[in-house]
Design a protein around this motif. Structure first.
Motif, mmCIF file in Angstrom:
data_model
loop_
_atom_site.group_PDB
_atom_site.id
_atom_site.type_symbol
_atom_site.label_atom_id
_atom_site.label_comp_id
_atom_site.label_asym_id
_atom_site.label_seq_id
_atom_site.Cartn_x
_atom_site.Cartn_y
_atom_site.Cartn_z
ATOM 1 N N TYR A 77 -3.803 5.166 -1.972
ATOM 2 C CA TYR A 77 -3.989 4.396 -0.742
ATOM 3 C C TYR A 77 -2.978 4.785 0.330
ATOM 4 O O TYR A 77 -3.278 4.720 1.521
ATOM 5 C CB TYR A 77 -3.906 2.900 -1.045
ATOM 6 N N ARG A 78 -1.805 5.200 -0.065
ATOM 7 C CA ARG A 78 -0.824 5.597 0.948
ATOM 8 C C ARG A 78 -1.250 6.869 1.677
ATOM 9 O O ARG A 78 -0.724 7.178 2.761
ATOM 10 C CB ARG A 78 0.555 5.755 0.322
ATOM 11 N N SER A 94 1.444 2.325 -3.443
ATOM 12 C CA SER A 94 0.237 2.511 -4.230
ATOM 13 C C SER A 94 -0.321 3.910 -4.011
ATOM 14 O O SER A 94 -0.930 4.190 -2.969
ATOM 15 C CB SER A 94 -0.810 1.463 -3.834
ATOM 16 N N LEU A 104 -8.277 -1.929 5.397
ATOM 17 C CA LEU A 104 -8.003 -1.371 4.078
ATOM 18 C C LEU A 104 -6.614 -1.777 3.582
ATOM 19 O O LEU A 104 -6.371 -1.815 2.370
ATOM 20 C CB LEU A 104 -8.122 0.155 4.118
ATOM 21 N N LYS A 105 -5.714 -2.113 4.504
ATOM 22 C CA LYS A 105 -4.388 -2.600 4.109
ATOM 23 C C LYS A 105 -4.411 -4.044 3.631
ATOM 24 O O LYS A 105 -3.498 -4.482 2.924
ATOM 25 C CB LYS A 105 -3.415 -2.500 5.296
ATOM 26 N N TRP A 109 0.819 -1.216 0.000
ATOM 27 C CA TRP A 109 0.000 0.000 0.000
ATOM 28 C C TRP A 109 0.853 1.266 0.000
ATOM 29 O O TRP A 109 0.455 2.289 -0.571
ATOM 30 C CB TRP A 109 -0.970 0.002 1.176
ATOM 31 N N LEU A 158 -4.933 7.621 1.677
ATOM 32 C CA LEU A 158 -6.266 7.289 2.162
ATOM 33 C C LEU A 158 -6.218 6.448 3.431
ATOM 34 O O LEU A 158 -6.998 6.683 4.364
ATOM 35 C CB LEU A 158 -7.042 6.528 1.082
ATOM 36 N N ILE A 159 -5.311 5.484 3.505
ATOM 37 C CA ILE A 159 -5.281 4.575 4.658
ATOM 38 C C ILE A 159 -5.010 5.311 5.971
ATOM 39 O O ILE A 159 -5.717 5.081 6.959
ATOM 40 C CB ILE A 159 -4.284 3.429 4.408
ATOM 41 N N GLU A 212 -14.951 2.884 -2.491
ATOM 42 C CA GLU A 212 -13.944 2.258 -1.641
ATOM 43 C C GLU A 212 -14.560 1.703 -0.366
ATOM 44 O O GLU A 212 -14.226 0.592 0.072
ATOM 45 C CB GLU A 212 -12.866 3.293 -1.269
ATOM 46 N N TRP A 262 -15.081 8.087 -5.328
ATOM 47 C CA TRP A 262 -13.986 7.216 -4.891
ATOM 48 C C TRP A 262 -14.269 6.668 -3.495
ATOM 49 O O TRP A 262 -14.193 5.468 -3.255
ATOM 50 C CB TRP A 262 -12.669 7.975 -4.938
#
Length: 268
Positions: free
Chosen positions: A153-154, A150, A172-173, A147, A156-157, A217, A213
């Protein structure tokens, strides 16, 4: 929350979430990888193909379009419910990847796109895929890179971690867990797959807006059971600033989605 976390880690979602997955996640992300995986497997007219962890059947549909005879399995009834609506020519079955209900050497190609990360016993699942594949046939598997590698995601997480909590961030990971270091190579080796070739391909994630998004997600994947309306509103408010770098001038969202593909030719 513990039960929700366990289901998220196993990739379990409801039929409602599966419909969101099919209608939004497949065109936004998963659909573009399926032709690559089918091509790498060499599947074609008349071949018997098995799609493991088929989800809503995106890979199964692409394989069937080549003229192959396709069987597809998943442990998630919600996914299978949606899959059957879209591909009547595919034989969809409920089955566990670690105990495939097929005879040895039954398929010319065995595919698994972005499912391996969620299996309870990944090496056993790979061993089963090899077992049901004919000598000379191919097992083709795809996983996401880490992640942190990516984009999207880096950022968002950590935001999900702040708003939903650590369990949400860890859920999410989960789809990225085999992209870390040599994790993918290690599980392939433990699964006993011979003559493995690994390649990297980069897709693109595209959504009409930042709101779309987040709706996709959360609503169409592993967090569907964990995020309530208040959390979602907070996420969207914070995302306007925190995720603004992924929004284009016209308001759409796009960023790269790197993945790893492994292909193994089964020995006689």
């Amino acid at each position: 929350m513990a039960e929700q976390m366990e289901k998220a880690a196993a990739g379990q979602i409801t039929a409602e979430a599966a419909a969101v997955y099919e209608n939004f996640f497949v065109p936004a992300l998963f659909g573009q990888f399926a032709p690559w995986l089918v091509e790498l497997s060499g599947a074609g007219p008349g071949d018997k193909v098995l799609d493991v962890a088929t989800g809503t059947g995106v890979v199964a549909r692409v394989a069937a379009a080549t003229g192959a005879r396709v069987t597809a399995v998943d442990i998630n009834e919600g996914m299978l419910t949606v899959a059957r609506r879209h591909a009547r020519e595919v034989d969809f079955q409920h089955a566990v990847a670690e105990n495939l209900p097929f005879e040895d050497g039954q398929f010319d190609a065995v595919l698994c796109q972005f499912g391996l990360m969620f299996f309870a016993d990944r090496p056993r699942a790979l061993t089963e895929m090899a077992r049901v594949c004919k000598p000379g046939g191919k097992v083709a598997v795809a996983v996401f890179e880490a992640w942190e590698k990516s984009p999207g995601y880096r950022d968002l997480i950590p935001l999900v971690g702040e708003v939903v909590g650590n369990d949400g961030a860890e859920a999410l990971k989960a789809p990225f867990c085999l992209g870390e270091g040599e994790a993918f190579e290690e599980v392939l080796d433990k699964g006993g797959l011979p003559h493995v070739q690994i390649s990297r391909k980069v897709g693109m994630i595209r959504h009409a807006s930042l709101s779309d998004w987040l709706d996709t997600e959360i609503g169409g994947w592993t967090l569907a059971r964990m995020v309530d309306a208040t959390m979602m509103q907070t996420l969207k408010e914070k995302a306007r600033e925190r995720l603004a770098g992924y929004v284009g001038a016209e308001g759409s969202v796009s960023f790269e989605a790197p993945a790893l593909f492994a292909v193994s030719t089964i020995e006689a």
